[in-house]
Enzyme design. Structure first.
Site, short mmCIF file in Angstrom:
data_model
loop_
_atom_site.label_atom_id
_atom_site.label_comp_id
_atom_site.label_asym_id
_atom_site.label_seq_id
_atom_site.Cartn_x
_atom_site.Cartn_y
_atom_site.Cartn_z
CB VAL A 42 -0.95 0.03 1.22
CG1 VAL A 42 -1.90 1.22 1.13
CG2 VAL A 42 -1.75 -1.27 1.31
CB SER A 43 0.98 4.19 -2.22
OG SER A 43 -0.31 4.71 -1.93
CG ASP A 44 -1.88 5.26 2.36
OD1 ASP A 44 -1.71 4.04 2.29
OD2 ASP A 44 -3.00 5.78 2.52
CB CYS A 45 0.81 1.32 4.51
SG CYS A 45 -0.97 1.36 4.80
CD GLU A 104 1.95 8.84 6.70
OE1 GLU A 104 2.84 9.20 7.50
OE2 GLU A 104 1.17 9.65 6.17
#
Length: 731
Positions: free
Chosen positions: A453-456, A459
């Site tokens: 997952v990109s945002d995971c 972050e």
């Protein structure tokens, strides 16, 4: 709970909360076990379990309740001290019941019913309790999610679960729900996924289900319509559905199923011509109506499947689909991407391998990963958890709040950091899975689940860099190497859309691989934007944050990263709406996206004073401040694509807006002070903030709860406010 649960009013049976244990491991797996009274003294409950099940021996922090004018720093510290009590000691994660959708549990119950496997009595009791306690308080039905109006989809699936688990048709809950179901038109009006489950359970006929031809997997990959180019959840669900649709599987018609047949339709089952109801969907359910393109395609595929499909092609398609299902299983150790496709894949495995096979037994084990208990009962969650996502935020926000230097939070941060280091993917998927390279990335929940997952990923990169650049945590810096971070950045850069689709943006799991007009083939009827990957402003924002953090501390691919940040920022600016807002797709809604956009813009030096984009964004949010000083946004915003305020402010969304204004360096401190005052006021004496409303959303129409958000974001907002206004720190 303050209010008596509906199940208690009815005198429904419940289990003993003192006998439940949450079992965890270092990989973040979470599963519930119901033990005996004899075992209990030697097997203590965790603090999280005591808190979640509202048991009296939870070590609630004690503070004087008569102190006035407490600083933001003190309130932040109280909140953080409470939140750290909920961390799991084994894994370093923050367990929670990631609930809301009301169409997940049917898979667990239906597959076990088909396999003639009895669900454990403790689970049966608690699943019934959860469904009863989430029934609509007026009409007794259920919706797409727990806060929704009653729909055919939610009502028929949950009614069937209650009946399969032993609730009598004449029980008041069933009678009330059945009245609502029949008033809405009965099961004949269920949307596509509902019709599939009904057909599997022999409560509907496949001739009334719109086709899901497995032959699409045989098309050349260069064709935009190839399922390998679809959004991962959609292809994950329709892969096993295409198998079931091909073989027209229906389980044995038992006496109980005969009874249910007679209960869920407005006229006798045998009198219904199901072939005429492929497109019959209750208007209350219908969020995304069929396009004329889809209806035309279905009108061609139906006669092809009935009269023209060669047997050899049928057999080859079936083999191809099952081979891909086995690859999905291997890539995720039987978790699959999420519970909906997991249940369908388990059902196909049951048909191919049998109930006694090792493969199906492993599914039985993995079903428990998403089956989660709470005070209302037990339900299947949206995924097997939110472990990585919450850990990344927890680390970051304790640093932002200035709490990382306090010794009482060393273990909290250290354990979460070690979990992130362990959870980075270190293998790629099986060849031929239609999956991109994942070695170096992070997912949403656990390493086992295996979906990038990109945002995971972004972050997690940011959180890890914070720890590795703090001398306080020098003893654990080497839990992850620079080279592993380089791999993470490689994956993140590969996820950015730099071709012809939405230049500069980031989607969720993959790049956009097909044109957005493929949404015209969306068959689900209850969700929007599911056919292909879409660009998401909050995924783009988080990716910018990960890249700017890495760019500041490392020289790897430095010039290229600088360019990638710039085109991402340009995308964020481009998709700002004329009124200054950004539409959020994974949280509710404009407040959520606004916060992330402001943080991304802040990371490249843009503020209220030097950026018209930031000024417009702040002005949009400030104009929606409520009389109580905070902000509150309804789930209706996500559905209607326009800001819809709640009557009273909500803690999480107030924190989001306060963060947006702080990061933007909004000049009117009085506006921010009012939001901070609300966060202080809503905090309990113990330091806890109570649940108020679902914080998350997916596919525009389904609300879902992120229980840690009511701690994480107020801690960050109060802490950042304290750093700026109480300690005069530069941000």
């Amino acid at each position: 709970m303050a209010n008596k649960l509906y199940s208690e009013e009815l005198g429904l049976e419940k289990t003993d909360p003192l006998l439940w244990r949450l079992r965890t491991n270092i990989d973040g797996r979470q599963s519930w076990e119901y033990i005996t009274k004899d075992q209990s003294p030697n097997d203590p409950q965790s603090n999280f379990t005591k808190w979640l099940l509202q048991l009296p021996d939870f070590p609630t922090p004690q503070y004087p309740d008569n102190i006035k004018d407490v600083s933001a720093e003190a309130i932040c510290l109280k909140g953080a001290k409470f939140f750290r009590l909920l961390q799991d000691e084994t894994s370093g994660t923050f367990p929670c019941q990631y609930k809301g959708p009301m169409f997940m549990t049917i898979g667990y119950v239906a597959v076990n019913y088909v396999a003639d496997i009895k669900i454990p009595e403790s689970e049966r009791i608690e699943i019934i309790r959860y469904i009863v306690n989430t029934a609509h308080p007026v009409d007794g039905g259920w919706g797409l999610h727990s806060e929704d109006k009653s729909t055919v989809f939610g009502t028929v699936l949950n009614y069937i679960i209650l009946r399969l688990l032993g609730l009598d048709a004449n029980h008041p809950v069933c009678m009330k729900a059945r009245d609502t179901l029949l008033r809405l038109g009965g099961a004949i009006s269920a949307p596509h996924w509902g019709k599939v489950w009904l057909s599997v359970l022999n409560l509907y006929k496949w001739e009334g289900v719109n086709p899901a031809p497995p032959e699409t997997w045989l098309l050349p990959y260069w064709m935009p319509i190839h399922p390998g180019r679809w959004w991962v959840h959609t292809r994950g669900v329709y892969l096993p559905i295409s198998y079931l649709s091909l073989v027209h599987y229906q389980c044995e018609l038992t006496d109980l199923l005969k009874e249910i047949r007679s209960e869920i339709y407005v006229k006798p089952f045998d009198s219904i011509d199901f072939s005429k109801h492929r497109n019959t969907v209750c208007g209350v359910d219908l969020y995304y109506p069929h396009s004329k393109t889809l209806d035309f395609a279905n009108s061609l595929i139906v006669p092809y499947e009935k009269y023209l499909r060669p047997n050899a092609l049928r057999d080859y398609s079936k083999h191809k689909v099952y081979d891909l299902i086995k690859k999905e299983i291997e890539n995720t150790d039987y978790l699959c991407i999420a519970p909906v496709n997991q249940a369908f894949c388990a059902l196909v495995t049951l048909l191919e391998e049998g109930a006694d096979s090792k493969a199906f037994e492993r599914f039985q084990y993995r079903f428990k990963d998403a089956l989660f208990l709470g005070p209302q009962g037990m339900t299947v969650m949206g995924t097997n958890g939110v472990q990585t996502w919450d850990c990344a935020f927890a680390i970051q926000y304790l640093f932002v709040a200035g709490l990382a230097k306090r010794p009482e939070f060393y273990n909290t941060i250290s354990n979460a950091y070690k979990f992130l280091c362990r959870s980075q993917f270190d293998t790629d998927c099986v060849t031929g899975s239609f999956r991109d390279k994942r070695d170096g990335a992070w997912g949403f929940s656990t390493k086992t689940q295996g979906y990038t997952v990109s945002d995971c990923t972004a972050e997690s990169i940011k959180a890890i860099i914070m720890v590795r650049n703090s001398v306080i945590f020098k003893d654990i810096h080497d839990e992850i190497s620079d080279e592993r971070l380089y791999k993470a950045v490689d994956i993140l850069l590969d996820l950015q859309n730099t071709g012809s689709f939405e230049f500069g943006s980031f989607a969720t799991y993959e790049k956009i691989k097909a044109p957005l007009f493929l949404e015209a083939l969306n068959p689900a009827e209850v969700f929007g934007n599911i056919m292909v990957e879409y660009p998401y402003v909050e995924c783009t924002d988080s990716s910018v944050l990960g890249l700017t953090s890495f760019h500041k501390h490392y020289n790897y691919r430095k010039d290229e990263i600088s360019k990638r940040i710039n085109i991402a920022i340009e995308y964020i600016k481009k998709v700002q709406e004329d009124d200054g807002s950004w539409y959020g797709s994974w949280g509710i809604c404009y407040t959520y996206a606004g916060m992330f956009a402001m943080e991304a813009l802040h990371s490249v030096g843009e503020t209220y004073g030097n950026s018209f984009v930031v000024k417009k964004g702040c002005d949009f949010l400030v104009a929606r401040q409520l009389e109580d000083g905070g902000w509150g946004e309804s789930m209706k915003s996500s559905e209607l694509h326009t800001y819809v305020s709640t009557k009273e402010s909500l803690v999480v969304q107030t924190a989001w807006v306060v963060l947006a204004l702080l990061l933007a360096q909004y000049p009117n401190k009085n506006i921010i002070d009012k939001g901070i005052a609300l966060l202080k006021k809503r905090q309990q004496v113990s330091g806890e903030w109570k649940f108020e409303s679902p914080e998350g959303v997916f596919n525009h129409s389904c609300a879902i709860e992120y229980p840690s958000y009511r701690f994480l974001f107020p801690i960050k907002a109060l802490g950042l406010y304290s750093q700026i206004y109480e300690h005069n720190a530069n941000i």
